[in-house]
Design a protein around this motif. Structure first.
Motif: not given
Length: 121
Positions: A65-72, A78-83
């Motif tokens: 519910d707080r982290f999102t993985i994505s890639r370009e 690859v990214y890890l958005q941590m909120d």
């Protein structure tokens, strides 16, 4: 294949960070990518994984519910958005990549050096 993770740092509780992991070398051989973390005195644990074209993502229940993985893929990154970060998120975060399109567990072919994330209370 070499993986370079960045974006870690010190943040207060409730803050956000975005980790990046850039791949170089034989990047055409990379399909699945993932993030893991290891806190002091604890075993390494799975955080998130993503397919080669983001056809799937999977995030650990503890942070979904707080982290999102994505890639370009154009940037081989690859990214890890941590909120809404919490002190228990404090750990060294590692990125990983594999030649398979899906990896179960931590059996990845390639690993980055890790980036430290520290969340102050």
């Amino acid at each position: 294949v070499q993986l370079q993770a960045s974006g870690g740092g010190l943040v207060e509780t409730g803050g956000s960070l975005r980790l990046s992991c850039a791949a170089s070398g034989r990047t055409y051989a990379i399909f699945a990518m993932g993030w893991f973390r290891q806190a002091p005195g604890k075993e390494r644990e799975f955080v998130a994984t993503i397919g080669s074209n983001a056809e799937y993502t999977h995030v650990a229940d503890s942070v979904e519910d707080r982290f999102t993985i994505s890639r370009e893929n154009a940037k081989n990154t690859v990214y890890l958005q941590m909120d809404n970060l919490k002190p228990e998120d404090t750990a060294v975060y590692f990125c990983a990549a594999d030649r398979a399109d899906y990896v179960s567990g931590d059996e990845y072919d390639y690993w980055g050096q890790g980036t430290q994330v520290t969340v102050s209370s």
